[in-house]
Design a protein around this motif. Structure first.
Motif, short mmCIF file in Angstrom:
data_model
loop_
_atom_site.label_atom_id
_atom_site.label_comp_id
_atom_site.label_asym_id
_atom_site.label_seq_id
_atom_site.Cartn_x
_atom_site.Cartn_y
_atom_site.Cartn_z
N ALA A 39 1.34 -36.46 50.59
CA ALA A 39 0.06 -36.92 50.37
C ALA A 39 -0.82 -35.86 49.20
N LYS A 40 -1.87 -36.08 48.58
CA LYS A 40 -2.20 -35.31 47.92
C LYS A 40 -3.62 -34.40 48.37
N LEU A 41 -4.05 -34.99 49.64
CA LEU A 41 -5.16 -34.43 50.07
C LEU A 41 -5.20 -34.40 51.51
N MET A 42 -5.41 -33.50 52.27
CA MET A 42 -5.36 -33.50 53.49
C MET A 42 -6.95 -33.26 54.19
N ILE A 43 -7.62 -34.04 55.15
CA ILE A 43 -8.69 -33.76 55.74
C ILE A 43 -8.40 -33.67 57.41
N PRO A 44 -8.64 -32.52 57.63
CA PRO A 44 -8.40 -32.13 59.22
C PRO A 44 -9.47 -33.02 60.14
N MET A 45 -9.11 -33.07 61.40
CA MET A 45 -10.13 -33.80 62.24
C MET A 45 -9.31 -33.52 63.68
N HIS A 46 -9.94 -34.03 64.76
CA HIS A 46 -9.83 -33.80 65.98
C HIS A 46 -9.73 -32.40 66.59
N TYR A 47 -10.84 -31.71 66.15
CA TYR A 47 -11.13 -30.20 66.56
C TYR A 47 -12.79 -30.37 66.60
N GLY A 48 -13.21 -29.27 67.38
CA GLY A 48 -14.60 -28.61 67.49
C GLY A 48 -15.64 -29.79 68.02
N THR A 49 -14.98 -30.81 68.75
CA THR A 49 -16.00 -31.77 69.23
C THR A 49 -15.92 -31.80 70.70
#
Length: 309
Positions: free
Chosen positions: A260-270
């Motif tokens: 992929a060209k771009l990673m957007i992290p998730m599933h943390y900090g909530t």
């Protein structure tokens, strides 16, 4: 690739759990350890963050706006269609306290055309949040999950198996494999799980849902060519949690496999769903990105703030 759960039908008969350990995929921690690390510490932690009045952009054809609501919840907007993925606006999941507020409120959402549910776990399939959404939405979810969505005001419910797609006009939504599990309650292992690839107006967005690292990410990259990858980076410690989740190091490996060209992290900090500190996943990912020359390919989103790509 072999699918590890049956098609919708009667759940398999299973023995009753003999201890609290049997209630967890890793089957290793005690009730005391669970309560102390994931419940008690959360109760003692002050909730942070605030809801932001959203300013949704006016998009041109070929542009996509992504708004991270928090945890694994995203709003995906094109010029002519809006999609919600794993919407969860809850401040509490039973005893688990939400430690960072949702970036926006349900009443501030634009029109929602499709709601995508990656699996039936309570932090991804949150019934109170779904029930409050407008009734005109179409729900797309894994096999065996549609029955749980009855009565949640969906105009239409579609169940997909791995590699099945739904298309409408230019929009194509493909359900892809993951390494996780899909049971809502004890014994209902007939329910599916996975991620979604959304293709529209020449763009391709991949939401991985919950997953450990596995060889299937290479196939997802080869078959779907995702441009933007929304990848989980939290809930990986103790080490046995990596049977079903990934850490930042795994996410970097997945990003490379996907090409992929771009990673957007998730599933943390909530929500505190594991034993690592809440601020460790993004800190570690930034270090790994710097060491691997990927810093410009990783974009951290602020909850409630739309970003145009």
């Amino acid at each position: 690739m072999t699918k590890p759960a049956s098609k919708p039908g009667e759940p398999k008969r299973r023995r009753l759990p003999r201890s609290f350990k049997d209630l967890t995929p890793a089957q290793h921690f005690s009730p005391h350890k669970f309560f102390h690390e994931m419940v008690w510490k959360g109760w003692l932690t002050r909730r942070v963050g605030h809801h932001k009045p959203p300013v949704f952009p006016k998009l041109q054809p070929g542009q996509v706006a992504l708004t991270w609501i928090g945890h694994a919840s995203f709003l995906v907007q094109f010029t002519d269609v809006n999609l919600l993925i794993d919407p969860n606006f809850a401040n509490w999941l039973f005893l688990l306290k939400r430690l960072k507020r949702a970036g926006l409120k349900i009443r501030d959402l634009p029109r929602v055309d499709f709601v995508l549910i990656t699996h039936a776990h309570f932090d991804h399939f949150h019934k109170p949040s779904l029930r409050k959404l407008p009734a005109t939405k179409v729900g797309i979810m894994p096999w065996g999950v549609g029955r749980l969505a009855e009565g949640l005001r969906f105009a239409r419910i579609l169940e997909l198996e791995w590699w099945e797609s739904f298309s409408k006009n230019e929009l194509k939504i493909t359900f892809v494999p993951a390494r996780h599990w899909g049971a809502r309650m004890l014994g209902d292992d007939h329910r599916g799980y996975g991620g979604f690839v959304i293709e529209h107006q020449g763009r391709s967005i991949y939401h991985a849902g919950d997953s450990a690292y596995f060889e299937g990410f290479t196939e997802i990259g080869r078959r779907c060519h995702p441009e933007i990858a929304l990848l989980p980076i939290g809930a990986y410690y103790p080490e046995s949690f990596r049977h079903v989740h990934m850490g930042p190091d795994d996410a970097v490996r997945v990003f490379k496999d996907l090409r992929a060209k771009l990673m957007i992290p998730m599933h943390y900090g909530t929500f505190k769903l594991s034993f690592e500190s809440m601020d460790e996943p993004p800190r570690w990912l930034k270090e790994l990105a710097r060491d691997n020359g990927l810093s410009r390919h990783i974009k951290f989103l602020e909850e409630g703030v739309p970003e145009v790509f």
